[in-house]
Design an enzyme around this catalytic site. Structure first.
Site, PDB file in Angstrom:
ATOM      1  N   GLU A  79       0.840  -1.206   0.000  1.00 14.13           N
ATOM      2  CA  GLU A  79       0.000   0.000   0.000  1.00 14.13           C
ATOM      3  C   GLU A  79       0.871   1.250   0.000  1.00 14.13           C
ATOM      4  OE1 GLU A  79      -2.222  -0.073   3.762  1.00 14.13           O
ATOM      5  OE2 GLU A  79      -1.024  -1.817   4.278  1.00 14.13           O
ATOM      6  N   LYS A 118       2.652   4.414   1.112  1.00 15.05           N
ATOM      7  CA  LYS A 118       2.998   4.881   2.461  1.00 15.05           C
ATOM      8  C   LYS A 118       2.738   6.379   2.507  1.00 15.05           C
ATOM      9  CE  LYS A 118       7.074   5.261   5.408  1.00 15.05           C
ATOM     10  NZ  LYS A 118       6.396   5.492   6.668  1.00 15.05           N
ATOM     11  N   ASP A 155       2.653  10.051   3.850  1.00 16.08           N
ATOM     12  CA  ASP A 155       3.598  10.765   4.695  1.00 16.08           C
ATOM     13  C   ASP A 155       2.833  11.711   5.604  1.00 16.08           C
ATOM     14  OD1 ASP A 155       6.025  11.313   5.654  1.00 16.08           O
ATOM     15  OD2 ASP A 155       6.601  12.716   4.081  1.00 16.08           O
ATOM     16  N   TYR A 179      -5.536   2.033   7.806  1.00 16.41           N
ATOM     17  CA  TYR A 179      -4.886   0.903   7.163  1.00 16.41           C
ATOM     18  C   TYR A 179      -4.794  -0.363   8.008  1.00 16.41           C
ATOM     19  CZ  TYR A 179      -1.006   3.380   9.433  1.00 16.41           C
ATOM     20  OH  TYR A 179      -0.227   4.043  10.314  1.00 16.41           O
ATOM     21  N   LYS A 213      11.037   2.498   0.723  1.00 15.85           N
ATOM     22  CA  LYS A 213      10.951   3.942   0.463  1.00 15.85           C
ATOM     23  C   LYS A 213      11.328   4.292  -0.980  1.00 15.85           C
ATOM     24  CE  LYS A 213      10.666   6.653   3.678  1.00 15.85           C
ATOM     25  NZ  LYS A 213      11.182   6.971   4.977  1.00 15.85           N
ATOM     26  N   CYS A 273      47.575  24.978 -11.029  1.00 18.21           N
ATOM     27  CA  CYS A 273      46.543  24.238 -11.754  1.00 18.21           C
ATOM     28  C   CYS A 273      46.937  22.762 -11.828  1.00 18.21           C
ATOM     29  CB  CYS A 273      46.386  24.805 -13.155  1.00 18.21           C
ATOM     30  SG  CYS A 273      45.315  23.791 -14.184  1.00 18.21           S
ATOM     31  N   CYS A 313      47.763  22.001 -15.793  1.00 19.56           N
ATOM     32  CA  CYS A 313      48.877  22.569 -16.564  1.00 19.56           C
ATOM     33  C   CYS A 313      49.958  23.172 -15.680  1.00 19.56           C
ATOM     34  CB  CYS A 313      48.351  23.604 -17.557  1.00 19.56           C
ATOM     35  SG  CYS A 313      47.726  25.074 -16.744  1.00 19.56           S
ATOM     36  N   CYS A 333      42.669  29.276 -13.168  1.00 19.14           N
ATOM     37  CA  CYS A 333      43.884  28.992 -13.923  1.00 19.14           C
ATOM     38  C   CYS A 333      43.892  30.011 -15.064  1.00 19.14           C
ATOM     39  CB  CYS A 333      43.822  27.575 -14.492  1.00 19.14           C
ATOM     40  SG  CYS A 333      45.071  27.288 -15.747  1.00 19.14           S
ATOM     41  N   CYS A 345      45.323  25.769 -21.243  1.00 14.44           N
ATOM     42  CA  CYS A 345      45.250  24.654 -20.299  1.00 14.44           C
ATOM     43  C   CYS A 345      44.302  23.595 -20.883  1.00 14.44           C
ATOM     44  CB  CYS A 345      44.739  25.167 -18.961  1.00 14.44           C
ATOM     45  SG  CYS A 345      44.324  23.862 -17.811  1.00 14.44           S
TER      46      CYS A 345
HETATM   47  S1  IVH Z   1       0.558  -0.405   7.438  1.00 15.55           S
HETATM   48  C1  IVH Z   1       2.733  -0.747  11.892  1.00 15.55           C
HETATM   49  N1  IVH Z   1      -0.097   1.319   5.675  1.00 15.55           N
HETATM   50  O1  IVH Z   1       4.214   4.182   7.791  1.00 15.55           O
HETATM   51  C2  IVH Z   1       2.614   0.152  10.776  1.00 15.55           C
HETATM   52  N2  IVH Z   1       1.396   2.073   7.337  1.00 15.55           N
HETATM   53  O2  IVH Z   1       6.761   2.486   8.200  1.00 15.55           O
HETATM   54  C3  IVH Z   1       1.414  -0.144   9.932  1.00 15.55           C
HETATM   55  N3  IVH Z   1       2.040   4.448   7.092  1.00 15.55           N
HETATM   56  O3  IVH Z   1       4.410   4.507  10.976  1.00 15.55           O
HETATM   57  C4  IVH Z   1       1.839  -0.467   8.603  1.00 15.55           C
HETATM   58  N4  IVH Z   1       0.855   4.830   5.312  1.00 15.55           N
HETATM   59  O4  IVH Z   1       2.098   5.065  10.309  1.00 15.55           O
HETATM   60  C5  IVH Z   1       0.638   1.128   6.760  1.00 15.55           C
HETATM   61  N5  IVH Z   1      -0.835   2.697   3.996  1.00 15.55           N
HETATM   62  C6  IVH Z   1      -0.109   2.522   5.090  1.00 15.55           C
HETATM   63  C7  IVH Z   1       0.660   3.557   5.652  1.00 15.55           C
HETATM   64  C8  IVH Z   1       1.409   3.288   6.779  1.00 15.55           C
HETATM   65  C9  IVH Z   1       1.691   5.351   6.195  1.00 15.55           C
HETATM   66  C10 IVH Z   1       2.987   4.722   8.177  1.00 15.55           C
HETATM   67  C11 IVH Z   1       2.631   4.082   9.482  1.00 15.55           C
HETATM   68  C12 IVH Z   1       3.939   3.612  10.023  1.00 15.55           C
HETATM   69  C13 IVH Z   1       4.894   3.696   8.896  1.00 15.55           C
HETATM   70  C14 IVH Z   1       5.443   2.328   8.548  1.00 15.55           C
END
Ligand code: IVH
Length: 687
Positions: A117, A119, A121, A250, A337, A431, A434, A449, A454
């Site tokens: 899924e 991730k 931020d 999630y 990542k 340099c 040269c 230089c 050169c």
């Molecule tokens: S499932 C135990 N799904 O990313 C963590 N985590 O490196 C649950 N995060 O701190 C994993 N989006 O807060 C999951 N779609 C997603 C996520 C997600 C962001 C964060 C989560 C955790 C970190 C995992």
């Protein structure tokens, strides 16, 4: 690295990471980017993997997040709120898989599937629903104790205050053809349901809020995560509400009979939560994981919120639990990542590079590292002053970033990682190519230089001359230029235009065909627009923009040559330093000789030295191929001199220029009685 060295480095890494984490989690402040901090964490993780007996309980890899703020009521999580470790490459993922497989039976290992899924931020949150009503919302804190931020979480519209009751959830699942999932949850109690997710802010809201803050003179948020975190941990919920946070869930902490991570997502959706299910994917193996990773990496730009990788979890919950927790995270999950744009590495040496104008640029030679998906082993340090400003020594640990995604540079030095072996960089006196003594006027920061011959300078200048924004000669790469100079075939770029096929064949890398191709490419570029011609001269401080300005104002080279320094200084956007560079260039004997040489070889710009309007009011059409001028060049000569260039013949056409293999325009011109001329006649018209 010896164990003793590793121990010292681990200590330093721990201290530094802790300092930055504390700053971030407790004060919502940042001194280094998330990316650089992640890189330090990865460094520590890798060292600890290499020397596992050096892992201590206080290591940042063993615990999560920050301490809860006193301002909020503390909240103890029923089940520890973990995070995942990071991975950055296929190798990291393979190692992760191997580690897991070793802990499982063969049958289990074979059964492994990965749920992937995006991730998000943002900030991890936990939501507790009692009898379907949102009762507590909390932050992760240190994983065991978080902050109770219920009121703030209730302002997030994407989070339901009330979720669907059991019968409805079952009904929703069945409606979607998920009867087997519905059957699993049928016998479970729905009284208390705990779910986890991420609070995020969209990129557009982030930009808008920062713009508004800038107007008000307030400090800016470094990234959407920072803003989401700062907003959830507001004492005044009105401020949280005004920030328009969004959220995705999630995972389900409560045992509702779910057997896989995938099922959790389906149940969450059926309960009325916002999930990211359409971007999630169940993958059979790591190849499929990477396929999805690249897919999401492509999609990333288009997603409304910041996504910094792919969260990969072993789908089967039993296997997930069996693998257990190591340090701060379950073994069965990993955050793959996206390539970091800022990473940490070591400066092994500093050398100097000679530029086109003789400028000496110190360059850091790095322990190779991947930045933004590209392996980088050198980073520019700009000049001696910059090295002082950074406080950089050879041997230091540094943060590398790719400015504008192109040139890697050193952003920050960590003096705390020094072990006493580091030493200062000394600018060479001569340099390196040269051996000529370097010079630096009092007022400048750059050493140069002064030797125009050169070799290093020469190559740089050739490359500038043939570059896309100058003469744009294709097929003339760096090494060919070096060989041509070494063989004495060219002394300056004007000589390129005398090269013949036979000269090139002498160099080992050319065959007959490729030699012909290159000669044609060079000959085809004899005339270029004035702005590019000015740029190609490599005048110090004259980039493309200034070259375009000069071309527009002066329309020919001689006028620039004769201009006074005062007048050049008066040009909008040209300051005294740039003006002086231009003036000096045109008052240097060897430069003027170079210009004469170019002109002699008919390597010039389109238009005419007198400029003006020699072809004013005249309409031209071109048919067929001319021996010396390309279509674009003819067009640019005509329009530069006030004429009109058209693609079809009519009785308003004054001249049809006919070359080899003329087309139907030739017949039309004859029919209408329009004057037909050849290239020679055409040149006479404006020369
Ligand atoms: S499932 C135990 N799904 O990313 C963590 N985590 O490196 C649950 N995060 O701190 C994993 N989006 O807060 C999951 N779609 C997603 C996520 C997600 C962001 C964060 C989560 C955790 C970190 C995992």
């Amino acid at each position: 690295m010896t164990k003793d060295e590793a121990k010292k480095r681990i200590e330093k890494l721990k201290e530094t990471i802790d300092y930055h984490r504390h700053l971030y989690h407790v004060f919502d402040k940042q001194e280094i980017s998330d990316s650089a901090l992640d890189s330090l964490k990865k460094d520590l993780f890798d060292l600890e993997q290499q020397f596992p007996d050096l892992i201590t309980p206080d290591s940042p890899t063993q615990r999560i997040g920050g301490e809860p703020l006193d301002a909020f009521e503390k909240f103890e999580h029923k089940k520890r709120m973990t995070s995942y470790y990071d991975a950055f490459s296929r190798e990291d993922m393979d190692n992760w898989q191997d580690r897991n497989e070793k802990l499982l039976s063969e049958g289990e290992a074979q059964k492994i599937e990965y749920y992937c899924e995006p991730k998000l931020d943002g900030l991890a949150i936990e939501l507790i629903y009692i009898d379907s009503i949102l009762t507590i919302g909390s932050t992760r804190g240190d994983g065991i104790i978080g902050e109770n931020v219920t009121n703030n979480i209730k302002t997030i519209e994407a989070i339901p205050l009330k979720i669907k009751r059991k019968e409805e959830v079952i009904h929703n699942l069945e409606k979607k053809g998920l009867k087997s999932v519905a059957d699993k949850i049928r016998n479970y109690n729905f009284r208390e349901i705990i779910v986890r997710g991420e609070a995020v802010i969209t990129k557009s809201d982030f930009d808008e809020i920062n713009k508004e803050r800038e107007k008000q003179g307030l400090s800016l948020f470094a990234n959407p995560r920072n803003l989401a975190a700062g907003s959830i941990r507001q004492l005044d919920s009105k401020i949280t509400a005004a920030r328009h946070l969004d959220s995705d869930v999630y995972s389900i902490v409560t045992d509702m009979g779910q057997e896989t991570h995938e099922e959790e997502h389906l149940i969450l959706e059926a309960m009325g939560f916002k999930t990211n299910n359409r971007y999630n994917k169940l993958c059979k193996n790591l190849d499929e994981v990477f396929e999805h990773y690249y897919y999401l990496q492509k999609k990333r730009e288009k997603l409304p919120y910041e996504v910094d990788g792919v969260v990969v979890s072993i789908n089967d919950n039993k296997i997930f639990e069996k693998l257990g927790i190591i340090g701060k995270a379950p073994r069965a999950g990993i955050a793959l990542k996206f390539p970091l744009l800022e990473v940490t590495t070591k400066v092994n040496d500093i050398t100097v590079q000679v530029g086109r104008t003789g400028a000496m640029t110190p360059v850091a030679i790095l322990e190779p590292v991947s930045v933004g998906g590209v392996i980088v082993s050198r980073a520019t340090l700009h000049n001696e002053k910059e090295i002082k400003r950074l406080g950089l020594k050879i041997g230091d640990t540094v943060v590398i970033g790719r400015a504008g995604d192109v040139i890697p540079e050193v952003i920050k030095v960590f003096p705390e990682f020094r072990i006493g072996k580091e030493h200062d960089f000394k600018m060479p006196k001569k340099c390196p190519t040269c051996n000529t003594e370097l010079v630096k006027p009092e007022t400048e920061v750059v050493w140069r230089c002064p030797n125009k011959n050169c070799f290093a300078r020469k190559i740089k200048y050739f490359n500038h001359f043939i570059s896309r924004s100058a003469f744009n000669i294709e097929g003339l790469g760096g090494r060919v230029v070096e060989r041509l100079i070494e063989e004495g075939l060219v002394k300056d770029p004007a000589d390129l235009f005398d090269l013949r096929e036979g000269d090139l064949i002498l160099l080992d890398r050319f065959g007959e065909k490729s030699a012909r191709k290159l000669v044609l490419a060079i000959q085809g570029k004899k005339i270029i627009p004035l702005s590019r011609f000015i740029y190609s001269l490599g005048i110090r401080n004259v980039g493309q923009k200034t070259a375009i300005d000069l071309a527009k104002i002066y329309k020919n080279i001689h006028k620039i040559k004769e201009e006074s320094l005062e007048n050049i200084e008066k040009i909008h956007d040209i300051g005294p330093i740039v003006a002086k560079s231009i003036f000096d260039w045109f008052h240097d004997k060897s430069n003027l000789e170079f210009l004469d040489k170019l002109k002699e070889k008919k390597v010039w710009y389109s238009g005419n030295d007198e400029g003006g309007d020699k072809l004013k009011g005249l309409k031209f059409v071109l048919t067929g191929t001319l021996p010396n001028y390309k279509r674009e060049e003819v067009e640019s000569i005509i329009t530069n001199l006030g004429g009109e260039f058209s693609s079809s013949v009519s009785n308003k056409t004054d001249y049809v220029i006919a070359g080899e293999n003329p087309g139907s325009k030739y017949d039309k011109a004859k029919e209408l009685g329009v004057k037909i001329i050849n290239e020679e006649d055409f040149v006479k018209l404006f020369k």
